[in-house]
Write an enzyme that holds these catalytic residues in place. Structure first.
Site, PDB file in Angstrom:
ATOM      1  N   ASN A  62       0.703  -1.219  -0.117  1.00  0.00           N
ATOM      2  CA  ASN A  62       0.056  -0.064   0.001  1.00  0.00           C
ATOM      3  C   ASN A  62       0.767   1.261   0.049  1.00  0.00           C
ATOM      4  O   ASN A  62       1.973   1.420   0.617  1.00  0.00           O
ATOM      5  CB  ASN A  62      -1.001   0.137   1.056  1.00  0.00           C
ATOM      6  CG  ASN A  62      -0.410  -0.512   2.575  1.00  0.00           C
ATOM      7  OD1 ASN A  62       0.455  -0.951   2.528  1.00  0.00           O
ATOM      8  ND2 ASN A  62      -0.954   0.101   3.568  1.00  0.00           N
ATOM      9  N   GLU A  64       0.211   5.072   0.637  1.00  0.00           N
ATOM     10  CA  GLU A  64      -0.820   6.158   1.177  1.00  0.00           C
ATOM     11  C   GLU A  64      -0.321   7.413   0.659  1.00  0.00           C
ATOM     12  O   GLU A  64       0.679   7.733   0.024  1.00  0.00           O
ATOM     13  CB  GLU A  64      -0.768   6.146   2.620  1.00  0.00           C
ATOM     14  CG  GLU A  64      -1.316   4.626   2.819  1.00  0.00           C
ATOM     15  CD  GLU A  64      -1.545   4.538   4.596  1.00  0.00           C
ATOM     16  OE1 GLU A  64      -1.124   5.244   5.395  1.00  0.00           O
ATOM     17  OE2 GLU A  64      -2.300   3.478   4.878  1.00  0.00           O
ATOM     18  N   CYS A  73      -4.181   0.658  -2.524  1.00  0.00           N
ATOM     19  CA  CYS A  73      -4.059  -0.532  -1.623  1.00  0.00           C
ATOM     20  C   CYS A  73      -2.975  -1.348  -2.623  1.00  0.00           C
ATOM     21  O   CYS A  73      -2.741  -1.031  -3.644  1.00  0.00           O
ATOM     22  CB  CYS A  73      -5.296  -1.453  -1.649  1.00  0.00           C
ATOM     23  SG  CYS A  73      -6.651  -0.850  -0.762  1.00  0.00           S
ATOM     24  N   GLU A  75      -3.002  -4.765  -3.034  1.00  0.00           N
ATOM     25  CA  GLU A  75      -3.422  -5.548  -4.172  1.00  0.00           C
ATOM     26  C   GLU A  75      -3.437  -4.936  -5.639  1.00  0.00           C
ATOM     27  O   GLU A  75      -3.298  -5.309  -6.707  1.00  0.00           O
ATOM     28  CB  GLU A  75      -4.794  -6.212  -3.931  1.00  0.00           C
ATOM     29  CG  GLU A  75      -5.085  -6.993  -2.575  1.00  0.00           C
ATOM     30  CD  GLU A  75      -5.254  -5.986  -1.419  1.00  0.00           C
ATOM     31  OE1 GLU A  75      -4.593  -4.846  -1.263  1.00  0.00           O
ATOM     32  OE2 GLU A  75      -6.044  -6.479  -0.475  1.00  0.00           O
ATOM     33  N   CYS A 112      -9.980  -5.633   0.461  1.00  0.00           N
ATOM     34  CA  CYS A 112     -11.163  -4.824   0.400  1.00  0.00           C
ATOM     35  C   CYS A 112     -12.118  -4.863  -0.891  1.00  0.00           C
ATOM     36  O   CYS A 112     -11.596  -5.601  -1.799  1.00  0.00           O
ATOM     37  CB  CYS A 112     -10.689  -3.529   0.610  1.00  0.00           C
ATOM     38  SG  CYS A 112      -9.995  -2.566  -0.897  1.00  0.00           S
ATOM     39  N   CYS A 115     -10.688  -3.740  -3.999  1.00  0.00           N
ATOM     40  CA  CYS A 115      -9.600  -4.536  -4.581  1.00  0.00           C
ATOM     41  C   CYS A 115     -10.184  -5.810  -5.261  1.00  0.00           C
ATOM     42  O   CYS A 115      -9.415  -6.368  -6.392  1.00  0.00           O
ATOM     43  CB  CYS A 115      -8.468  -4.847  -3.415  1.00  0.00           C
ATOM     44  SG  CYS A 115      -7.521  -3.464  -3.239  1.00  0.00           S
TER      45      CYS A 115
END
Ligand code: THU
Length: 160
Positions: A62, A64, A73, A75, A112, A115
């Site tokens: 990830n 940010e 993210c 993924e 999530c 993703c």
């Protein structure tokens, strides 16, 4: 009115050491990727490793951003990189792991929703399932046989 029941079967492994060799190695690569994540705001690092059909591995973590929604993210970093760098390749498996600086996560953490949707695009396009293995920082590993298993009733290009 008729009722339709949707069921998903997951496999639960007691630890990484119960996984098959190549998947164990994939999870180790996800751990290495996780530790390089840029997550200064959530302090929740995620690592993803994708096994391609030529046995190459692509990883992501990830990333940010101070403007929170601008981050991405693990993924999606991994799957978009695979799509960009290896466009003709299909993806056999995804391994996922996390580490939080604020709590000890022993529960397996699934991808999530956003993703799952992004991964589904690749699974539908390659017409073959992507196995997903996910875990916390330590502990059990859960295997889903496909993205579809984690995202039934997917919205895909067939509707467009
Ligand atoms: N995160 C992921 O990388 N993958 C997921 O599937 C869930 C959440 C990241 C996004 C953000 O950087 C941090 O974890 C906390 O939500």
């Amino acid at each position: 009115m008729k009722k339709h029941h949707i069921t998903t079967t997951l496999e639960v492994y007691e630890s990484i050491s119960e996984l098959e060799g190549p998947i164990q190695a994939l999870m180790h690569k996800a751990q290495v990727a996780r530790d390089k994540a840029y997550a200064p705001y959530s302090r929740f690092k995620v690592g993803a490793a994708l096994l391609l059909d030529n046995d190459e591995v692509v990883t992501g973590n990830n990333q940010e951003n101070a403007a929170f929604p601008s981050g991405l993210c693990a993924e999606r970093v991994a799957v978009f990189y695979a799509g960009a760098e290896h466009p003709g390749r299909s993806i056999k498996a995804l391994a996922l792991t996390v580490h939080s600086e604020t709590k000890n996560i022993t529960t397996p953490v699934p991808p999530c929703g956003a993703c799952r949707q992004s991964l589904a695009e690749y699974e539908v396009r390659q017409e073959a399932p992507i196995e997903i293995y996910f875990m916390g920082a330590t502990g059990k590993v859960v295997k889903a046989a496909s993205v579809e298993a984690l995202l039934p009733l997917v919205f895909d290009s067939s509707f467009l």
